[in-house]
Design an enzyme around this catalytic site. Structure first.
Site, PDB file in Angstrom:
ATOM      1  N   TYR A  33       0.830  -1.203   0.000  1.00 56.47           N
ATOM      2  CA  TYR A  33       0.000   0.000   0.000  1.00 56.47           C
ATOM      3  C   TYR A  33       0.859   1.244   0.000  1.00 56.47           C
ATOM      4  CZ  TYR A  33       0.778   0.962   5.001  1.00 56.47           C
ATOM      5  OH  TYR A  33       1.338   1.280   6.212  1.00 56.47           O
ATOM      6  N   ARG A  52       8.479   4.378  -4.236  1.00 56.54           N
ATOM      7  CA  ARG A  52       8.530   3.348  -3.184  1.00 56.54           C
ATOM      8  C   ARG A  52       7.543   2.227  -3.489  1.00 56.54           C
ATOM      9  NH1 ARG A  52       7.528   5.314   2.831  1.00 56.54           N
ATOM     10  NH2 ARG A  52       5.406   5.445   2.007  1.00 56.54           N
ATOM     11  N   LYS A 148       6.601  -1.960   1.980  1.00 53.84           N
ATOM     12  CA  LYS A 148       5.389  -1.374   2.574  1.00 53.84           C
ATOM     13  C   LYS A 148       4.224  -2.345   2.405  1.00 53.84           C
ATOM     14  CE  LYS A 148       3.061   3.089   3.150  1.00 53.84           C
ATOM     15  NZ  LYS A 148       3.182   3.234   4.594  1.00 53.84           N
ATOM     16  N   GLU A 180      11.238   2.586  14.614  1.00 50.50           N
ATOM     17  CA  GLU A 180      10.408   3.665  14.056  1.00 50.50           C
ATOM     18  C   GLU A 180       9.067   3.649  14.773  1.00 50.50           C
ATOM     19  OE1 GLU A 180       9.532   2.812   9.881  1.00 50.50           O
ATOM     20  OE2 GLU A 180       9.694   0.672  10.329  1.00 50.50           O
ATOM     21  N   LEU A 205      10.855   1.094   7.447  1.00 49.40           N
ATOM     22  CA  LEU A 205      10.322   1.554   6.162  1.00 49.40           C
ATOM     23  C   LEU A 205      11.064   2.843   5.788  1.00 49.40           C
ATOM     24  CD1 LEU A 205       7.908   1.068   4.122  1.00 49.40           C
ATOM     25  CD2 LEU A 205       6.875   3.025   5.257  1.00 49.40           C
TER      26      LEU A 205
HETATM   27  N1  PLP Z   1       7.278   3.936   9.152  1.00 49.75           N
HETATM   28  C1  PLP Z   1       6.187   3.157   9.086  1.00 49.75           C
HETATM   29  C2  PLP Z   1       6.212   1.817   9.710  1.00 49.75           C
HETATM   30  C3  PLP Z   1       5.036   3.618   8.421  1.00 49.75           C
HETATM   31  O1  PLP Z   1       3.947   2.834   8.346  1.00 49.75           O
HETATM   32  C4  PLP Z   1       5.040   4.914   7.857  1.00 49.75           C
HETATM   33  C5  PLP Z   1       3.856   5.425   7.161  1.00 49.75           C
HETATM   34  O2  PLP Z   1       2.830   4.815   7.116  1.00 49.75           O
HETATM   35  C6  PLP Z   1       6.198   5.690   7.963  1.00 49.75           C
HETATM   36  C7  PLP Z   1       7.301   5.173   8.609  1.00 49.75           C
HETATM   37  C8  PLP Z   1       6.251   7.054   7.367  1.00 49.75           C
HETATM   38  O3  PLP Z   1       6.396   6.966   5.970  1.00 49.75           O
HETATM   39  P1  PLP Z   1       5.911   8.139   5.015  1.00 49.75           P
HETATM   40  O4  PLP Z   1       6.653   9.368   5.466  1.00 49.75           O
HETATM   41  O5  PLP Z   1       6.338   7.692   3.682  1.00 49.75           O
HETATM   42  O6  PLP Z   1       4.445   8.270   5.189  1.00 49.75           O
END
Ligand code: PLP
Length: 285
Positions: A33, A52, A148, A180, A205
């Protein structure tokens, strides 16, 4: 009124948007997703999210059912049909629905592609002004967190624990270090003014907002170090904050009930948030 969703070639009212119970996203979490923010009717940093997406689907050998240009067209059409000014576009692609439940990839099955939107005023979020509390939970996820994937049970449990504790996010801990947030990248500002966020790798991620914030900070000669940090270090830091497409930059004011610095949003998080909002407005497409 029902908003409009996209399902495999059709725009339909959300309440009528359906996929098969045999869909592999439902049976195996065999899907990927992406979430892109919408600001003033335009997509924020969308090329980064779609890059991504391409990488994630490539890592699990899942062909996209539409090319990237068509995906962008669908995203934009959905934003327009929903008259969405500020919010999010959610996109999911799965390996589709076969005739049964075989684990191995099905042959000749078209992947599922769905999208829907939600309304959210990210720029004026109250949590950005007040800062959010985080709790810590063990990182119990699989070891390919760079993909993701829609397999988010560990994050569901972590974020539920956060909600029960009255916190806004769960920071996941592995080997004594923060990986994270449940749905965000984690940052601190050290006492000597270094912005620290964990280096990319299979443990996290690669956040699109994280990437943009690191670049924007470096362009302004702010010092950035990409390395792991502990909760102890975060509690001794000047500031802590998180980034994501659905939050932009938000200050973290406490961790497990202990305040970070004076427990108020710090100037660096506030500044980076303003810088990011300006970048988002200037580059949205
Ligand atoms: N880390 C995780 C596990 C996430 O699920 C997300 C976003 O859903 C992020 C970091 C932040 O990523 P982004 O800045 O691309 O939304």
């Amino acid at each position: 009124m029902d908003s409009i969703a996209y399902v495999n070639g059709s725009f339909v009212p959300l309440s009528e948007a359906k996929v098969s119970i045999l869909d592999r996203g439902f049976l195996f979490a065999d899907g990927i997703y992406e979430v892109s923010a919408v600001l003033d009717g335009k997509l924020v940093d969308n090329a980064s999210h779609l890059a991504r997406l391409e990488r994630s689907v490539g890592e699990i050998s899942l062909p996209l059912p539409e090319n990237i240009d068509r995906i962008i067209e669908i995203q934009k059409e959905l934003v327009a049909r929903n008259k969405l000014e500020n919010g999010l576009v959610y996109l999911e692609v799965t390996r589709g629905a076969d005739k049964g439940r075989d684990f191995a990839f099905p042959k000749g099955v078209k992947p599922t592609l769905i999208m829907f939107t939600s309304v959210k005023d990210i720029v004026n979020a109250e949590s950005a002004r007040k800062g959010i509390a985080v709790i810590t939970v063990p990182d119990i996820r699989w070891t390919r967190r760079d993909i993701k994937s829609v397999a988010l049970l560990a994050q569901v449990l972590g974020k539920q624990a956060a909600a029960e504790a009255g916190a806004g996010e769960a920071w996941m801990i592995e080997d004594g270090k923060v990986t994270e947030g449940g749905s965000s990248s984690a940052f601190i500002l050290t006492q000597d003014d270094v912005i620290v966020t964990r280096q990319n790798g299979s443990e996290i991620l690669p956040g699109c907002t994280r990437k943009a914030v690191v670049k924007l900070a470096e362009e302004r000669q702010l010092r950035v170090e990409e390395r792991a940090f502990s909760v102890d270090e975060a509690l001794k830091a000047k500031e802590a904050f998180i980034t994501s497409a659905s939050l932009f930059v938000q200050p973290v004011v406490s961790i497990d009930g202990k305040t970070v610095a004076d427990g108020k949003p710090g100037p660096m998080a506030t500044r980076l948030r303003e810088i990011y909002v300006d970048f988002a407005r200037a580059t949205a497409t």
